[in-house]
Design an enzyme around this catalytic site. Structure first.
Site, PDB file in Angstrom:
ATOM      1  N   LYS A   1       1.575  10.039 -13.500  1.00 27.83           N
ATOM      2  CA  LYS A   1       1.360  11.038 -12.193  1.00 27.83           C
ATOM      3  C   LYS A   1       1.512  10.635 -11.176  1.00 27.83           C
ATOM      4  O   LYS A   1       0.863  10.060 -10.189  1.00 27.83           O
ATOM      5  CB  LYS A   1      -0.137  11.701 -12.173  1.00 27.83           C
TER       6      LYS A   1
ATOM      7  N   GLY B   1      -4.007   3.877  -5.292  1.00 25.67           N
ATOM      8  CA  GLY B   1      -4.407   4.446  -4.471  1.00 25.67           C
ATOM      9  C   GLY B   1      -5.155   4.487  -3.511  1.00 25.67           C
ATOM     10  O   GLY B   1      -5.506   3.081  -3.863  1.00 25.67           O
ATOM     11  N   SER B   2      -6.694   4.905  -3.342  1.00 28.38           N
ATOM     12  CA  SER B   2      -7.720   4.712  -2.123  1.00 28.38           C
ATOM     13  C   SER B   2      -8.469   3.892  -3.333  1.00 28.38           C
ATOM     14  O   SER B   2      -8.317   4.050  -4.025  1.00 28.38           O
ATOM     15  CB  SER B   2      -8.204   5.821  -1.226  1.00 28.38           C
ATOM     16  N   THR B   3     -10.081   3.195  -2.183  1.00 23.70           N
ATOM     17  CA  THR B   3     -10.408   2.685  -3.372  1.00 23.70           C
ATOM     18  C   THR B   3     -11.775   3.307  -2.587  1.00 23.70           C
ATOM     19  O   THR B   3     -12.470   3.734  -4.544  1.00 23.70           O
ATOM     20  CB  THR B   3     -11.440   1.790  -1.991  1.00 23.70           C
ATOM     21  N   GLU B   4     -11.862   4.591  -2.821  1.00 22.66           N
ATOM     22  CA  GLU B   4     -12.625   5.547  -3.071  1.00 22.66           C
ATOM     23  C   GLU B   4     -12.242   6.570  -4.544  1.00 22.66           C
ATOM     24  O   GLU B   4     -13.240   6.648  -5.678  1.00 22.66           O
ATOM     25  CB  GLU B   4     -12.590   7.081  -1.813  1.00 22.66           C
TER      26      GLU B   4
ATOM     27  N   GLY C   1     -10.347   5.215  -6.969  1.00 29.98           N
ATOM     28  CA  GLY C   1     -10.948   4.483  -7.670  1.00 29.98           C
ATOM     29  C   GLY C   1     -11.449   4.216  -8.158  1.00 29.98           C
ATOM     30  O   GLY C   1     -11.692   3.977  -9.561  1.00 29.98           O
TER      31      GLY C   1
ATOM     32  N   GLU D   1      -5.028  -0.910  -8.112  1.00 31.82           N
ATOM     33  CA  GLU D   1      -4.341  -1.028  -6.351  1.00 31.82           C
ATOM     34  C   GLU D   1      -4.535  -0.868  -5.269  1.00 31.82           C
ATOM     35  O   GLU D   1      -4.886   0.139  -5.128  1.00 31.82           O
ATOM     36  CB  GLU D   1      -2.363  -1.767  -6.289  1.00 31.82           C
TER      37      GLU D   1
ATOM     38  N   CYS E   1      -0.306  -0.273   2.355  1.00 30.11           N
ATOM     39  CA  CYS E   1      -1.811  -0.585   2.015  1.00 30.11           C
ATOM     40  C   CYS E   1      -2.125  -2.909   2.484  1.00 30.11           C
ATOM     41  O   CYS E   1      -3.177  -3.222   2.323  1.00 30.11           O
ATOM     42  CB  CYS E   1      -2.546  -1.284   0.164  1.00 30.11           C
TER      43      CYS E   1
ATOM     44  N   GLU F   1     -10.378   1.457   6.600  1.00 27.09           N
ATOM     45  CA  GLU F   1      -8.681   0.852   6.278  1.00 27.09           C
ATOM     46  C   GLU F   1      -8.123   2.662   7.107  1.00 27.09           C
ATOM     47  O   GLU F   1      -9.062   3.256   6.625  1.00 27.09           O
ATOM     48  CB  GLU F   1      -8.336   1.446   5.195  1.00 27.09           C
TER      49      GLU F   1
HETATM   50  P1  NAP Z   1      -5.298   8.128  -3.088  1.00 20.38           P
HETATM   51  O1  NAP Z   1      -5.618   9.742  -2.470  1.00 20.38           O
HETATM   52  O2  NAP Z   1      -6.495   7.654  -3.811  1.00 20.38           O
HETATM   53  O3  NAP Z   1      -4.886   9.108  -4.314  1.00 20.38           O
HETATM   54  C1  NAP Z   1      -4.043   8.515  -5.294  1.00 20.38           C
HETATM   55  C2  NAP Z   1      -3.171   8.947  -6.620  1.00 20.38           C
HETATM   56  O4  NAP Z   1      -4.260   9.784  -7.434  1.00 20.38           O
HETATM   57  C3  NAP Z   1      -3.120  10.179  -5.790  1.00 20.38           C
HETATM   58  O5  NAP Z   1      -1.527  10.634  -7.085  1.00 20.38           O
HETATM   59  C4  NAP Z   1      -4.000  11.593  -6.232  1.00 20.38           C
HETATM   60  O6  NAP Z   1      -2.923  12.786  -6.848  1.00 20.38           O
HETATM   61  C5  NAP Z   1      -4.634  10.468  -7.104  1.00 20.38           C
HETATM   62  N1  NAP Z   1      -6.173  11.208  -7.478  1.00 20.38           N
HETATM   63  C6  NAP Z   1      -6.547  11.602  -6.571  1.00 20.38           C
HETATM   64  N2  NAP Z   1      -7.884  12.054  -7.063  1.00 20.38           N
HETATM   65  C7  NAP Z   1      -7.893  12.182  -8.536  1.00 20.38           C
HETATM   66  C8  NAP Z   1      -9.043  11.612  -9.138  1.00 20.38           C
HETATM   67  N3  NAP Z   1      -9.847  12.022  -8.958  1.00 20.38           N
HETATM   68  N4  NAP Z   1      -8.594  11.106 -10.771  1.00 20.38           N
HETATM   69  C9  NAP Z   1      -7.756  11.771 -10.751  1.00 20.38           C
HETATM   70  N5  NAP Z   1      -6.315  11.107 -10.075  1.00 20.38           N
HETATM   71  C10 NAP Z   1      -6.797  11.160  -8.573  1.00 20.38           C
HETATM   72  O7  NAP Z   1      -4.769   7.739  -2.102  1.00 20.38           O
HETATM   73  P2  NAP Z   1      -3.382   7.914  -1.151  1.00 20.38           P
HETATM   74  O8  NAP Z   1      -4.117   8.278  -0.125  1.00 20.38           O
HETATM   75  O9  NAP Z   1      -2.428   9.043  -1.823  1.00 20.38           O
HETATM   76  O10 NAP Z   1      -3.084   6.530  -0.716  1.00 20.38           O
HETATM   77  C11 NAP Z   1      -3.340   5.618   0.109  1.00 20.38           C
HETATM   78  C12 NAP Z   1      -3.903   4.707  -0.538  1.00 20.38           C
HETATM   79  O11 NAP Z   1      -3.884   4.281  -1.689  1.00 20.38           O
HETATM   80  C13 NAP Z   1      -4.649   3.620   0.885  1.00 20.38           C
HETATM   81  O12 NAP Z   1      -5.939   3.463   0.435  1.00 20.38           O
HETATM   82  C14 NAP Z   1      -3.899   2.537   0.079  1.00 20.38           C
HETATM   83  O13 NAP Z   1      -4.712   1.656   0.912  1.00 20.38           O
HETATM   84  C15 NAP Z   1      -3.580   2.853  -1.478  1.00 20.38           C
HETATM   85  N6  NAP Z   1      -2.465   1.863  -1.204  1.00 20.38           N
HETATM   86  C16 NAP Z   1      -2.588   0.499  -2.384  1.00 20.38           C
HETATM   87  C17 NAP Z   1      -1.497   0.087  -2.608  1.00 20.38           C
HETATM   88  C18 NAP Z   1      -2.230  -1.609  -2.824  1.00 20.38           C
HETATM   89  O14 NAP Z   1      -1.232  -1.939  -3.733  1.00 20.38           O
HETATM   90  N7  NAP Z   1      -2.566  -2.062  -3.203  1.00 20.38           N
HETATM   91  C19 NAP Z   1      -0.210  -0.054  -2.224  1.00 20.38           C
HETATM   92  C20 NAP Z   1      -0.822   1.445  -1.585  1.00 20.38           C
HETATM   93  C21 NAP Z   1      -1.590   2.682  -0.699  1.00 20.38           C
HETATM   94  P3  NAP Z   1      -3.161  13.389  -5.036  1.00 20.38           P
HETATM   95  O15 NAP Z   1      -1.505  14.447  -5.645  1.00 20.38           O
HETATM   96  O16 NAP Z   1      -3.390  15.317  -5.709  1.00 20.38           O
HETATM   97  O17 NAP Z   1      -3.164  12.755  -3.810  1.00 20.38           O
END
Ligand code: NAP
Ligand code: MG
Length: 499
Positions: A195, A248-251, A253, A270, A304, A401
């Site tokens: 997804k 994605g985000s820690t939240e 996660g 991650e 990230c 972050e």
């Molecule tokens: P996000 O809001 O956590 O979303 C990540 C993914 O999770 C999206 O596909 C999102 O869907 C989905 N998602 C949201 N709520 C969910 C739920 N309740 N259950 C399952 N999936 C859900 O993160 P983002 O805003 O896209 O990206 C930014 C974050 O990613 C930052 O915190 C960044 O540090 C982190 N990141 C980490 C790495 C790493 O390698 N450590 C790399 C890149 C980014 P939607 O399509 O609705 O958004």
């Protein structure tokens, strides 16, 4: 604004065709018929609609992946054949480079350079790295234990694919994220439901076309577009999914962990980062300063690994700030498709508002704005690369972050490596860190003391797709890249034979 170069005919064709999602080898609409609009963050224009997949679509995709796993067409395929198909997918990514690059730029906003010179070639390289693994997967033969029954025994382990994997990726580096998730899972013999993020789902759909062209069997890779709340949550809760891999985000996660508890799925995460970039007084500033700018503003800081906490020794603090301000203020901000652009737009108006909120908070809390801070007038979610000096660890801009083009600098006045490491480690995150110095002892002592999954010495960021990358502390569980990512997709079975 300069006229932008014309789009590749293949890009236009892709954008004009109706977008569907890939389930069991068929391109389908959402069962509900609902769609999501996809926007170009440089112009705020709608560029496509994709199906708004929900629980019913996830269920169909998971069942397809389950059948494709259980019938053995993928797991029992000759290892060399599985490797060949992954290599073929890499070739197809390269052959479709111009279209993938342009769609990535239009969908995510990143500049042509990171899209075309990094994201697309690295996606192919990651698949090639993992294409070499299926033929090298082995278990162990374990020494006999005389206390076990049997005069003669044989104990060995088998590395078996974990099963059906749900993979969820963020919007900031879409094709790269999708391939770094898919490649190790497929190499291990798992089947997948991916997804992608609702804000940048398009290159994942092209990848789906290429998966089919490569000849990967139907149902092995399913791609369901939709929101996290609907499609993502359904995937993480689905009882037929054996493992979830999330970036994605820690939240979010934390939400994934809760949802995975139902059938105790394996989980790898991650997550976010707040990475230290330490500049010692003897550092080669001609290299450290441009690198600090690059790693703070790569993908508009929406990455990230972003070097969002700079620690600069007192003796060089002012020259580092001056040098960074000079480079940052000269960066060209504009649409990614303009080949002269250094910094594209942020992903959305919400993200721009969030980041602007942090700029205000930095000012209110007393940090010194060295350069940038402002959003650009007109269409598109553009803002200036921003550096705050004299930050301290109590400030929100240092703790949170930001995920935007904002970095913070703190001054230190010691050469005690333990004291410096304590400053660097004063964060909930632990993804990346770097130390800039000519002194090998200081470099390696700090590398040992920084609590992060990757530490660079005169370098900031990953070490390549064959080296593990991931987080200590709240930056995640497990690793991307290298053999460690592959290992996350196996169960180990012990076989004991009483001969
Ligand atoms: P996000 O809001 O956590 O979303 C990540 C993914 O999770 C999206 O596909 C999102 O869907 C989905 N998602 C949201 N709520 C969910 C739920 N309740 N259950 C399952 N999936 C859900 O993160 P983002 O805003 O896209 O990206 C930014 C974050 O990613 C930052 O915190 C960044 O540090 C982190 N990141 C980490 C790495 C790493 O390698 N450590 C790399 C890149 C980014 P939607 O399509 O609705 O958004
Ligand atoms: Mg999101």
């Amino acid at each position: 604004m300069n006229a932008l170069p014309p789009l590749n005919p293949e890009t236009i064709k892709f954008l004009q065709a109706p977008r569907r999602m890939l389930i069991d080898g068929a391109w389908v609409n959402a069962a509900s018929g609902e769609t999501l609009d996809v926007f170009n963050p440089a112009t705020e224009e709608k560029i496509a609609t994709v199906p708004a997949g929900g629980a019913a679509d996830i269920d169909a995709a998971v069942k397809a992946a389950r059948r494709a796993f259980d019938d053995g067409k993928w797991t029992r395929m000759a290892a060399s054949e599985r490797g060949k198909l992954l290599w073929k997918l890499a070739d197809l990514i390269e052959a479709n480079g111009p279209r993938l690059t342009e769609v990535e730029v239009l969908d995510n906003g990143m500049a042509l350079n990171p899209a075309g010179k990094l994201a697309v070639p690295l996606a192919a390289a990651t698949l090639r790295y993992y294409a070499g693994w299926p033929t090298k997967i082995t278990g162990d033969v374990i020494a006999p234990d005389p206390r076990m029954p049997g005069a003669e025994t044989l104990t060995y382990t088998r590395k078996e694919p974990i099963g059906v994997v749900g993979q969820i990726t963020p919007w900031n580096y879409p094709l790269g994220m999708a391939t770094m998730k898919l490649a190790p899972a497929l190499a291990a013999g798992c089947t997948v439901v991916l997804k992608p993020a609702e804000q940048s789902p398009l290159t994942a759909l092209i990848l789906g076309e290429l998966v089919q062209q490569a000849g990967i069997p139907d149902g092995v890779v399913n791609i369901v577009t939709g929101t996290g709340e609907a499609a993502g949550a359904a995937l993480t809760a689905h009882p037929l999914v054996d493992k979830v891999a999330f970036t994605g985000s820690t939240e979010v996660g934390r939400l994934i962990l809760k949802a995975a508890a139902g059938n105790l799925k394996k989980v790898s995460l991650e997550l976010g980062g707040k990475s230290p970039f330490i500049i010692m007084p003897d550092a080669d500033l001609a290299k450290a300063i441009p690198s600090a700018v690059y790693s703070s503003f790569f993908l508009q800081g929406q990455n990230c690994m972003c070097s969002s906490r700079l620690f600069v020794h007192k003796t060089i603090f002012d020259s580092v700030m001056d040098g960074m301000a000079k480079i940052a203020s000269g960066m060209k901000i504009g649409p990614g498709l303009d080949p002269t652009t250094n910094l594209g737009p942020l992903i959305s108006s919400e993200q721009l508002e969030r980041v602007q909120g942090y700029v205000a908070s930095g000012r209110d809390e007393g940090a010194t704005l060295v350069t940038g801070g402002k959003r650009l007038p007109g269409k598109g979610y553009f803002m200036e690369p921003t550096v705050f000096a004299h930050a301290n660890p109590k400030m929100k801009i240092v703790r949170d972050e930001i995920f935007g083009p904002v970095t913070t600098a703190q001054m230190f006045d010691t050469d005690d490596v333990d004291a410096i490491a304590r400053l660097a480690n004063d964060t909930d995150y632990g993804l990346v860190g770097s130390v800039w110095t000519q002194n090998v002892s200081v470099a390696h002592k700090l590398a040992a003391r920084i609590r992060a999954g990757t530490v660079g010495i005169n370098h900031h960021g990953p070490a390549g797709n064959n080296a593990p990358f991931g987080g200590f502390k709240q930056s995640g569980w497990g690793r991307e890249f290298g053999k460690e990512a592959l290992d996350l997709y196996f169960e180990t079975k012990t076989v004991f034979a009483n001969l």
